[in-house]
Design a protein around this motif. Structure first.
Motif, PDB file in Angstrom:
ATOM      1  N   ILE A   1     -22.201 100.679  85.520  1.00 53.22           N
ATOM      2  CA  ILE A   1     -20.939 101.404  85.699  1.00 53.22           C
ATOM      3  C   ILE A   1     -20.003 101.098  84.537  1.00 53.22           C
ATOM      4  CG2 ILE A   1     -18.855 101.571  87.127  1.00 53.22           C
ATOM      5  CD1 ILE A   1     -20.763 101.033  89.561  1.00 53.22           C
ATOM      6  N   CYS A   2     -19.938  99.841  84.155  1.00 50.95           N
ATOM      7  CA  CYS A   2     -19.072  99.443  83.044  1.00 50.95           C
ATOM      8  C   CYS A   2     -19.500 100.124  81.749  1.00 50.95           C
ATOM      9  CB  CYS A   2     -19.096  97.924  82.894  1.00 50.95           C
ATOM     10  SG  CYS A   2     -17.931  97.312  81.683  1.00 50.95           S
ATOM     11  N   LEU A   3     -20.786 100.136  81.458  1.00 54.35           N
ATOM     12  CA  LEU A   3     -21.272 100.787  80.231  1.00 54.35           C
ATOM     13  C   LEU A   3     -21.057 102.295  80.291  1.00 54.35           C
ATOM     14  CD1 LEU A   3     -24.529  98.755  79.518  1.00 54.35           C
ATOM     15  CD2 LEU A   3     -22.381  98.701  78.225  1.00 54.35           C
ATOM     16  N   GLY A   4     -21.137 102.876  81.484  1.00 57.87           N
ATOM     17  CA  GLY A   4     -20.853 104.297  81.633  1.00 57.87           C
ATOM     18  C   GLY A   4     -19.394 104.611  81.357  1.00 57.87           C
ATOM     19  N   ARG A   5     -18.517 103.749  81.832  1.00 61.71           N
ATOM     20  CA  ARG A   5     -17.078 103.947  81.645  1.00 61.71           C
ATOM     21  C   ARG A   5     -16.607 103.584  80.246  1.00 61.71           C
ATOM     22  NH1 ARG A   5     -14.866 101.805  87.098  1.00 61.71           N
ATOM     23  NH2 ARG A   5     -15.479 103.695  88.154  1.00 61.71           N
ATOM     24  N   TYR A   6     -17.183 102.529  79.711  1.00 67.20           N
ATOM     25  CA  TYR A   6     -16.749 101.995  78.417  1.00 67.20           C
ATOM     26  C   TYR A   6     -17.953 101.866  77.485  1.00 67.20           C
ATOM     27  CZ  TYR A   6     -13.040 100.642  81.624  1.00 67.20           C
ATOM     28  OH  TYR A   6     -12.064 100.658  82.589  1.00 67.20           O
ATOM     29  N   PRO A   7     -18.472 102.982  76.990  1.00 69.33           N
ATOM     30  CA  PRO A   7     -19.713 102.948  76.207  1.00 69.33           C
ATOM     31  C   PRO A   7     -19.610 102.153  74.909  1.00 69.33           C
ATOM     32  CG  PRO A   7     -18.729 105.128  76.149  1.00 69.33           C
ATOM     33  CD  PRO A   7     -17.931 104.325  77.121  1.00 69.33           C
TER      34      PRO A   7
END
Length: 112
Positions: free
Chosen positions: A29-35
């Motif tokens: 989720i974090c990588l999706g939000r903050y690539p």
């Protein structure tokens, strides 16, 4: 169904908190939000150590949920939204279906 709950009577600390998602899902989720987030930022946002974050990312790359791309001195990750979830109870669903509950359509598009 009765469920036994064991309380630690010796513990004076804050009660343990749990969530419905594990840290692997939180990292995704974090990588999706903050690539563009670096490992340290992901660890801070998820609330785990950099070492734990590094292990989770390795797990996700090894099972092809993430693809790692080198960009200069940084790693960038692309999420494989079509990858099926791993547990037998949820394997009929994909990573994309899970992330769609937590990411905006813009965030989903950036991760592709």
């Amino acid at each position: 169904m009765d469920v036994a709950v064991h309380n630690d009577t010796n513990s004076e600390s804050v009660p343990k908190q749990w969530t419905f998602l594990n840290n692997h899902a939180h990292v995704l989720i974090c990588l999706g939000r903050y690539p563009d987030a670096v490992l340290r930022e992901v660890a801070q946002r998820v609330g785990i150590t950099e070492r734990a974050t590094q292990k989770i990312i390795k797990d996700l790359v090894d099972c092809e949920v993430l693809q790692r791309h080198r960009q200069g001195r940084c790693n960038r990750y692309r999420i494989n939204f079509a990858h099926p979830l791993r547990h037998p109870l949820e394997k009929q669903h994909t990573v994309g279906e899970l992330l769609a509950m937590f990411l905006t359509s813009e965030e989903m598009e950036r991760g592709r």
